[in-house]
Design a protein around this motif. Structure first.
Motif, PDB file in Angstrom:
ATOM      1  N   GLY A 167       0.801  -1.220   0.000  1.00 32.81           N
ATOM      2  CA  GLY A 167       0.000   0.000   0.000  1.00 32.81           C
ATOM      3  C   GLY A 167       0.830   1.264   0.000  1.00 32.81           C
ATOM      4  N   SER A 168       2.058   1.196   0.499  1.00 31.45           N
ATOM      5  CA  SER A 168       2.898   2.395   0.547  1.00 31.45           C
ATOM      6  C   SER A 168       3.311   2.845  -0.850  1.00 31.45           C
ATOM      7  CB  SER A 168       4.145   2.137   1.398  1.00 31.45           C
ATOM      8  OG  SER A 168       4.982   1.169   0.784  1.00 31.45           O
ATOM      9  N   ASP A 169       3.342   1.931  -1.797  1.00 26.38           N
ATOM     10  CA  ASP A 169       3.760   2.285  -3.158  1.00 26.38           C
ATOM     11  C   ASP A 169       2.858   3.344  -3.779  1.00 26.38           C
ATOM     12  OD1 ASP A 169       5.979   0.204  -4.380  1.00 26.38           O
ATOM     13  OD2 ASP A 169       4.817  -0.671  -2.760  1.00 26.38           O
ATOM     14  N   TYR A 170       1.596   3.319  -3.434  1.00 30.70           N
ATOM     15  CA  TYR A 170       0.657   4.304  -3.989  1.00 30.70           C
ATOM     16  C   TYR A 170       1.094   5.713  -3.619  1.00 30.70           C
ATOM     17  CZ  TYR A 170      -3.513   7.152  -4.558  1.00 30.70           C
ATOM     18  OH  TYR A 170      -4.388   8.159  -4.908  1.00 30.70           O
ATOM     19  N   PHE A 171       1.416   5.919  -2.337  1.00 30.20           N
ATOM     20  CA  PHE A 171       1.784   7.258  -1.869  1.00 30.20           C
ATOM     21  C   PHE A 171       3.180   7.657  -2.344  1.00 30.20           C
ATOM     22  CE2 PHE A 171      -1.276   5.565   1.216  1.00 30.20           C
ATOM     23  CZ  PHE A 171      -2.261   6.535   1.106  1.00 30.20           C
ATOM     24  N   ILE A 172       4.044   6.695  -2.499  1.00 27.35           N
ATOM     25  CA  ILE A 172       5.371   6.992  -3.041  1.00 27.35           C
ATOM     26  C   ILE A 172       5.259   7.446  -4.482  1.00 27.35           C
ATOM     27  CG2 ILE A 172       7.582   5.958  -3.711  1.00 27.35           C
ATOM     28  CD1 ILE A 172       7.313   4.176  -1.188  1.00 27.35           C
ATOM     29  N   GLN A 173       4.508   6.704  -5.262  1.00 27.71           N
ATOM     30  CA  GLN A 173       4.337   7.049  -6.676  1.00 27.71           C
ATOM     31  C   GLN A 173       3.608   8.375  -6.851  1.00 27.71           C
ATOM     32  OE1 GLN A 173       2.416   3.953  -8.924  1.00 27.71           O
ATOM     33  NE2 GLN A 173       3.178   4.717 -10.876  1.00 27.71           N
ATOM     34  N   LYS A 204      13.384   4.606  -6.017  1.00 26.68           N
ATOM     35  CA  LYS A 204      14.134   4.354  -7.256  1.00 26.68           C
ATOM     36  C   LYS A 204      13.314   3.544  -8.254  1.00 26.68           C
ATOM     37  CE  LYS A 204      18.876   4.559  -5.445  1.00 26.68           C
ATOM     38  NZ  LYS A 204      20.124   3.779  -5.212  1.00 26.68           N
ATOM     39  N   ALA A 205      12.504   2.628  -7.748  1.00 26.04           N
ATOM     40  CA  ALA A 205      11.709   1.761  -8.630  1.00 26.04           C
ATOM     41  C   ALA A 205      10.664   2.540  -9.417  1.00 26.04           C
ATOM     42  CB  ALA A 205      11.032   0.668  -7.818  1.00 26.04           C
ATOM     43  N   HIS A 206      10.298   3.723  -8.938  1.00 28.67           N
ATOM     44  CA  HIS A 206       9.283   4.534  -9.612  1.00 28.67           C
ATOM     45  C   HIS A 206       9.888   5.714 -10.367  1.00 28.67           C
ATOM     46  CE1 HIS A 206       5.873   2.380  -7.939  1.00 28.67           C
ATOM     47  NE2 HIS A 206       6.407   2.471  -6.729  1.00 28.67           N
ATOM     48  N   LEU A 207      11.203   5.688 -10.559  1.00 35.01           N
ATOM     49  CA  LEU A 207      11.880   6.781 -11.266  1.00 35.01           C
ATOM     50  C   LEU A 207      12.657   6.238 -12.460  1.00 35.01           C
ATOM     51  CD1 LEU A 207      13.385   8.726  -8.211  1.00 35.01           C
ATOM     52  CD2 LEU A 207      11.579   9.563  -9.742  1.00 35.01           C
ATOM     53  N   PRO A 208      12.905   7.076 -13.473  1.00 31.20           N
ATOM     54  CA  PRO A 208      13.797   6.675 -14.568  1.00 31.20           C
ATOM     55  C   PRO A 208      15.179   6.319 -14.017  1.00 31.20           C
ATOM     56  CG  PRO A 208      12.607   8.689 -15.119  1.00 31.20           C
ATOM     57  CD  PRO A 208      12.343   8.431 -13.675  1.00 31.20           C
TER      58      PRO A 208
END
Length: 281
Positions: A167-173, A204-208
């Motif tokens: 669930g944290s990925d949503y807020f990170i992205q 890092k996983a959500h960035l180029p």
């Protein structure tokens, strides 16, 4: 710690342990006291006056423990309390005492990481609103374009231990998307909160792939090494028996120890100190 003069390290919670870890790696011989004000965290959404009051209370407590040097390993406290503490609160105290923050050391070097000369700063609401990074970076790298993004939910995710869950990925992205929408030329992102390094892999996983993600721990540690070399009169006051003590203002020390051990990458055993023991004069 009778007879000892440790380095004090303060944070509103457990995030400052990422800085403490780097400092201890580069300066292992020194004695340290870490204080996390977990019972009143997070600081990021609080008012200037409240942040200043809480930070000054904690600084005074560390002074009472014999610390002649205190590092505010908290960007919000560094942004909204450090200057007042240095210029006003410490007037009349022992002039050999020092309180340092994490913003200036970072601002002094951050421009060296960027090729496009456009960087992003991720921080708490308090850090972003203070514009401290905009002001300090401008002094050292006036050619840089700096874009800021507040991430108000990241510290609670980390402090609660929820950051590893999907669930944290949503807020990170979400916050990264808002930052990167400000400019496609951002090639360096500063994690301007000491809690955020535990999110670094997900960030890092959500960035180029070409975007650098910079944490502050090693930067602050190297700056402290240099500072002590330039101030031998202070360095000679510091005791060096290699002890490390941890204190938290939450009475659930077991929970603090569990999460803190992951930040510090080593077992942590803390003691409880009540905020009722603090005095703000």
């Amino acid at each position: 710690m009778p007879g000892k003069t440790p380095i004090g390290i303060f944070d509103s919670g457990i995030g400052g342990l990422t800085v403490f870890r780097s400092i201890a790696e580069q300066l292992p011989a020194y004695d340290y006291i870490y204080l996390g004000d977990n019972s009143r965290a997070p600081y990021g959404n609080r008012s200037f006056n409240t942040i200043h009051q809480y930070t000054w209370e904690c600084v005074q407590w560390l002074f009472q423990q014999g610390c002649p040097l205190i590092i505010l390993a908290c960007n919000t406290a560094s942004a909204k309390a450090l200057r007042t503490i240095q210029q006003k609160d410490m007037q009349g105290l022992d002039p050999s005492k020092r309180v340092l923050g994490v913003i200036r050391p970072t601002a002094e070097v951050i421009g060296k990481y960027s090729k496009t000369k456009e960087i992003g700063v991720l921080g708490t609401v308090g850090t972003v609103k203070s514009e401290s990074y905009l002001i300090e970076i401008q002094k050292f790298f006036p050619e840089l374009k700096v874009y800021q993004q507040a991430c108000p939910l990241w510290v609670p995710l980390v402090e609660s231990g929820e950051y590893e869950k999907p669930g944290s990925d949503y807020f990170i992205q979400e916050y990264l998307g808002e930052l990167m929408a400000q400019s496609t030329n951002i090639d360096t992102i500063l994690l301007a909160c000491t809690h955020y390094p535990l999110l670094q892999d997900k960030i890092k996983a959500h960035l180029p792939q070409h975007v650098n993600v910079i944490a502050q721990g090693d930067i602050v540690a190297k700056s402290l090494v240099d500072y002590l070399q330039r101030h031998p009169e202070l360095e000679q006051q510091l005791s060096k028996t290699g002890t490390r003590e941890f204190y938290t203002t939450t009475d659930d020390t077991a929970d603090f120890d569990h999460h803190a051990s992951r930040f510090f990458s080593a077992p942590v055993k803390s003691s409880f100190v009540s905020v009722t023991e603090f005095s703000c004069k």
